[in-house]
Design a protein around this motif. Structure first.
Motif, PDB file in Angstrom:
ATOM      1  N   MET A  84       9.552   5.251   3.793  1.00  0.00           N
ATOM      2  CA  MET A  84       8.816   5.560   5.019  1.00  0.00           C
ATOM      3  C   MET A  84       9.344   4.753   6.194  1.00  0.00           C
ATOM      4  SD  MET A  84       4.936   5.771   3.544  1.00  0.00           S
ATOM      5  CE  MET A  84       4.279   6.132   5.168  1.00  0.00           C
ATOM      6  N   HIS A 121       9.555  11.639  -2.425  1.00  0.00           N
ATOM      7  CA  HIS A 121       8.588  11.397  -3.502  1.00  0.00           C
ATOM      8  C   HIS A 121       8.694  12.449  -4.596  1.00  0.00           C
ATOM      9  CE1 HIS A 121       4.908   9.679  -5.178  1.00  0.00           C
ATOM     10  NE2 HIS A 121       4.514  10.918  -5.413  1.00  0.00           N
ATOM     11  N   ALA A 167       0.869  -1.196   0.000  1.00  0.00           N
ATOM     12  CA  ALA A 167       0.000   0.000   0.000  1.00  0.00           C
ATOM     13  C   ALA A 167       0.900   1.239   0.000  1.00  0.00           C
ATOM     14  CB  ALA A 167      -0.960  -0.019   1.182  1.00  0.00           C
ATOM     15  N   ASP A 168       0.709   2.146   0.983  1.00  0.00           N
ATOM     16  CA  ASP A 168       1.474   3.390   1.023  1.00  0.00           C
ATOM     17  C   ASP A 168       2.736   3.271   1.864  1.00  0.00           C
ATOM     18  OD1 ASP A 168      -0.378   4.683  -0.553  1.00  0.00           O
ATOM     19  OD2 ASP A 168      -1.616   5.278   1.162  1.00  0.00           O
ATOM     20  N   PHE A 169       2.975   2.101   2.442  1.00  0.00           N
ATOM     21  CA  PHE A 169       4.152   1.926   3.290  1.00  0.00           C
ATOM     22  C   PHE A 169       5.282   1.354   2.444  1.00  0.00           C
ATOM     23  CE2 PHE A 169       6.559  -0.475   6.606  1.00  0.00           C
ATOM     24  CZ  PHE A 169       6.943   0.636   7.345  1.00  0.00           C
ATOM     25  N   ASN A 170       6.399   2.087   2.368  1.00  0.00           N
ATOM     26  CA  ASN A 170       7.519   1.652   1.542  1.00  0.00           C
ATOM     27  C   ASN A 170       8.829   1.772   2.314  1.00  0.00           C
ATOM     28  OD1 ASN A 170       8.098   4.394   1.542  1.00  0.00           O
ATOM     29  ND2 ASN A 170       7.235   4.735  -0.492  1.00  0.00           N
TER      30      ASN A 170
END
Length: 1009
Positions: A920, A977, A914-917
């Protein structure tokens, strides 16, 4: 009647057995379901890891890491430590109601500690240390009423320790170190009299140690270093007869800890470390009766009085630190340390000891590696007996009154890494024998009365990084060998001597040089043009010499400069306008023969930071410089001069263009003539082997799988030997769409680039005259240590220093491609598998099959937005939206590579969804919890074997943490980003170099202050 009663009893017994069996079956099923739920939230980094056995083929009691009781077959232990697991801890763990042990330490678990663990009233041992758990410690853990060991160290927990945990009356050990915990710890634990171990270092705990600690009669360890504890240390603490380790380093304890007549009852004590507090009063004499001590540290306190030390009975003493306490007395007591046969560290610096060092230092422990007596008032000659201390690595004797010469015998200390004799009264010459020290990295002989020339023998010190010889009476010329050898200096200070001759031409070899100071000497000649290659240079001082000529144009590459002093020389010419673009904090050009207009931007506009006085032919500049205005006729002269230049230049340009057109025509004609020849072989460089297809067949044993090095989208790489030369052969997969384009791109890039951190192409082999299809191959310089990817994910044996060097190597290659090459290039596919390591572990960037050329600075050619622009996980997010390839995209890939280098985790790891990479994951750990995310194989690798004493290990550990924070910080900054938010590559290089300096050097200011 009796018969009926017996029947009833039998029926009741049967019912109880049935009910019991039913209950057991239900519990076993509950355990199974709980384990399956736990599995769903864990990620196993290994294909054949611990979770591979967690399936229905065997009973769950036989699963790896699961231990059941013999009687009821209920799960009693969960032993999953050091299994490479990530993910979160499922709350269903609270359903394993028979658990007595949870061992999940040394993994990469994240998220919160589930409060459901508090249901496990049978739990005795809870081990969650060395993960990345966050949040507060759940108050529900108070339900684990039988808990004996609570280990939550090395996580990212914060907040106060719940007061409810004070009811765990069976606790024997708590380990909270290396978190962000706050509040008054002892307010929670002061009534747990069963405690044996209190380990809470490196947090933010406050409050004091209560007198009631005397009730904890079983205490063996109290480790509270690096917190904010305050108040007095209770005297009762020194009468806990079971205490073996007491470490209160770096807190705010104050007052007198004991009176001279106080009785101390610590028969078991082996570690007593009270460094870095505010303790006052008379020196605690009773401590000198603790003859079982292995570690004694009292430094940076404010004890008073003169003490006569006698260490003859401290047979086990390993580490002694009595520095920074303003102690007085004769240094002759040091002879009693000869009885300490295990001693490895002696720190007595920054006191007021007097007298002379006895020759009996030769009798010290042969294990001694650290000896520091700097900043005292010790005189006499340096004993030659130091030469018998064959394991000595660090010798600090700066800031004393030593006289005589530097003993030649010091050259026999083959393990010596740092020698500091700064600020004494030493005379004579610098011994040539110092060139025999292969590990020497820092040599400070500044501020003495040394004479003679600098021995060229020092060039044999291949690891020498810091050389300080300032403020002496040295003469003669600088030996070229000193700078042209294998040493890669970071700092060289030769100021305030009588040195003469020209500055060394081989200075261009010192590409890592940060500080170069040769001021106040008698140097002549011109500024060395090669210094422009020292792009890391931050401080350059040559003031007070007789240097003449102009400032070389190559100095425009010195963009890292912070201070530059060229004053009081005979320099001439115009002032470089490129200094305006540097981040200079100080620029002194005064008292030279510069001429012409003074620029008005950048450093030239800062009147408090620039000086140009004493240059009579300068004009213009900002008004505060009070220079005359530049005359208009000068402009007319410039125009006339320009007119003459144009008249001469235009015909020359026309002739050159004509020659180029003719050469292109001849080339195209020859190419048409040879297009169908057999087989065509192009050598990239003069003298490089020309090869044919048959030669490649023989070299690679017909492209045998035993010589296969790897395979990618567009090519397969084989190992080969041609005329005894090992090469790497990349055979293009021409049937793959885009392979020919990749081949041409790689040829074009590697023909036009030359840099030590780029893979070198040897030859191109291209032919169509075979029974097989078209054949194209590239021959590269062979890299014996393979790819970075294999080191990170197969061997896992890279040290922190190696990782830093690799990061800097790759950054330097990018900087060259983006900013220093004639035509800027974007790599477009930077990742660990494309970073190759030579036999010295120097990193080389390879695989330029997707590379793009800038058509002109600031823009890419039209085709740059077409096709693939990288690999999933490493490609910049804007590429997915159709943006053209850019240097910012390479920076994103570099940041991701750097984070993988530090964490050991690929950006495609299953934990990132999802949005966790990866970005992060690393960003959340900055700055205090970086140790929780770094690859555990580098936590202690490559330094504990070299340094044995405790203080040195602590200092090294702190510097390593700082370096890790810097490395992760750069990775995060580069992988932002938005392109405009990403760190510039030159800033990344500067930050990483500064971090590397901290890793490999003891900060000199710390040693002296």
């Amino acid at each position: 009647m009796l018969h009926l009663r017996l029947v009833a009893i039998q029926l009741l017994t049967a019912a109880i057995l049935v009910l019991s069996a039913s209950t057991d079956d239900s519990g076993i099923k509950t355990d199974l379901n709980a384990l399956l739920a736990i599995k769903t939230q864990l990620v196993d980094s290994r294909a054949d890891g611990v979770l591979a056995s967690w399936n229905n083929s065997v009973h769950h009691c036989n699963w790896d890491g699961v231990i059941c009781g013999n009687k009821h077959k209920r799960v009693i232990e969960l032993d999953l430590y050091s299994r490479g697991l990530s993910g979160t801890i499922s709350p269903f763990i609270g359903n394993l109601s028979f658990l007595n042990t949870i061992a999940l330490f040394n993994n990469s678990l994240y998220g919160h500690i589930p409060p459901e663990i508090g249901r496990l009233f049978r739990l005795q041992r809870l081990g969650l240390f060395n993960n990345t758990l966050v949040g507060e410690i759940p108050a529900n853990l108070s339900g684990c009423i039988n808990l004996q060991i609570l280990s939550l160290a090395w996580n990212r927990l914060h907040g106060n320790v719940p007061i409810e945990l004070g009811g765990l009356s069976n606790l024997e050990a708590i380990a909270f170190q290396r978190n962000r915990l706050t509040g008054p710890l002892f307010k929670v634990i002061q009534n747990i009299t069963s405690l044996q171990v209190i380990s809470a270092a490196y947090n933010e705990f406050t409050g004091n140690i209560p007198d009631s600690i005397a009730d904890m009669k079983n205490l063996a360890m109290v480790a509270l270093a690096e917190n904010h504890f305050s108040g007095r240390i209770p005297p009762s603490l020194f009468n806990l007869s079971s205490l073996s380790d007491l470490d209160l380093t770096s807190n705010q304890f104050e007052g007198n800890i004991m009176s001279p007549d106080m009785h101390v009852n610590l028969p078991q004590i082996i570690t007593l470390d009270l460094n870095l507090n505010n303790l006052t009063g008379p020196f605690p004499i009773p401590i000198l009766n603790l003859t079982n001590l292995v570690t004694l540290g009292l430094s940076f306190n404010k004890f008073t009085g003169s003490v006569s030390f006698d260490f003859r009975h401290f047979a086990n003493l390993f580490y002694l630190d009595l520095s920074d306490m303003n102690l007085r007395g004769d240094i002759s007591f040091i002879t009693t340390l000869a009885n300490c046969s295990s001693l490895q560290t002696i720190e007595l610096q920054r006191n007021n000891f007097t007298g002379t060092l006895p020759e009996s230092v030769a009798n010290f422990s042969k294990s001694l590696s650290w000896f520091s007596i700097g900043q005292n008032q010790i005189g006499g000659e340096i004993p030659a007996g130091f030469s018998s201390l064959t394991n000595l690595s660090f010798l600090f004797m700066y800031g004393n009154e030593f006289t005589g010469t530097i003993p030649d015998e010091l050259g026999s200390l083959r393990k010596l890494e740092q020698l500091d004799l700064d600020s004494n009264k030493l005379t004579g010459i610098i011994p040539k024998s110092l060139g025999n020290l292969p590990r020497l990295s820092q040599l400070y002989l500044d501020n003495n009365r040394l004479q003679g020339s600098i021995p060229p023998d020092l060039s044999s010190c291949q690891n020498l990084l810091y050389l300080g010889l300032s403020q002496n009476d040295l003469n003669g010329t600088l030996p070229n060998a000193l700078f042209g050898g294998s040493a890669q200096f970071l700092e060289v200070d030769l100021s305030q001597n009588q040195l003469k001759g020209s500055l060394p031409l081989d200075i261009d070899k010192q590409i890592n040089l940060v500080r170069f100071d040769v001021s106040e000497n008698k140097f002549s000649g011109e500024l060395p043009n090669g210094l422009g290659k020292c792009s890391a240079l931050e401080h350059f001082h040559i003031e007070g010499n007789s240097i003449h000529g102009s400032i070389p144009s190559s100095y425009s590459a010195l963009s890292s400069l912070q201070t530059l002093d060229l004053s009081r020389n005979n320099l001439s010419g115009i002032l470089p306008i490129y200094f305006s673009n540097f981040s200079l904090a100080y620029l002194n050009l005064s008292y030279n023969n510069f001429e012409g207009n003074v620029p008005e931007k950048g450093i030239y506009a800062n009147i408090s930071a620039v000086s140009v006085v004493g240059n009579k032919r300068l004009c213009g500049g900002i008004p505060q410089l009070h220079l005359p205005r530049c005359m208009t006729e000068d402009k007319g002269k410039n125009r006339r001069r320009m007119s003459i230049v144009l008249k001469l230049t235009i015909p020359i340009i026309c002739a050159v263009v004509g020659l180029l057109i003719m050469a292109v025509w001849l080339y195209l004609a020859r190419r048409r003539k040879k297009r169908d020849s057999i087989p065509s072989v192009l050598a990239m460089e003069k003298g490089i082997l020309k090869v044919s297809y048959s030669m490649l067949l023989k070299a690679t044993d017909e492209f045998s799988s035993s010589n296969l090095l790897g395979s990618g989208t567009f090519g397969t790489v084989f190992r080969g030997i041609i005329d005894t030369k090992m090469v790497a052969v990349k055979v293009l997969k021409l049937q793959q769409q885009g392979a020919s384009k990749s081949f041409m791109a790689e040829c074009k890039v590697l023909r036009n680039t030359r840099h030590r951190n780029l893979v070198k192409i040897i030859t191109v082999c291209s032919s169509t005259d075979f029974q097989r299809n078209d054949f194209k191959a590239l021959l590269y310089e062979f890299m014996p240590n393979g790819s970075l990817d294999k080191w990170l994910h197969e061997s896992g044996n890279l040290s922190l220093l190696q990782r830093m060097n690799i990061a800097i190597d790759v950054a330097q290659a990018l900087n060259y491609l983006h900013h220093e090459n004639d035509i800027p290039i974007v790599h477009c596919d930077l990742k660990p598998s494309n970073i190759l390591l030579d036999d010295e572990m120097v990193a080389h960037v390879g695989d330029f099959g997707l590379a793009k050329f800038f058509a002109q600075p600031g823009s890419l050619n039209q085709s740059s937005s077409i096709g693939v622009k990288g690999t999933v996980g490493y490609a910049a997010p804007e590429y997915g939206l159709g943006s053209e390839a850019s240097t910012d995209g390479d920076i994103y890939s570099y940041g991701t590579l750097l984070l993988e280098l530090m964490t050991g985790k690929r950006p495609t790891n299953q934990m990132f969804e999802a949005d966790f990479n990866l970005h992060m994951y690393a960003k959340e750990a900055l700055p205090d919890q970086v140790l929780q995310i770094v690859d555990p194989t580098i936590e202690h690798h490559d330094f504990t074997e070299e340094v044995d004493d405790r203080r040195a290990i602590q200092d090294m550990a702190e510097r390593r943490v700082e370096c890790m924070v810097s490395m992760v910080g750069v990775g995060v900054a580069c992988s932002n980003h938005l392109p405009q938010d990403r760190m510039k590559i030159h800033e990344a290089i500067r930050t990483l170099r500064a971090a590397r300096d901290k890793l490999i050097n003891v900060n000199r200011s710390q040693l002296h202050h």
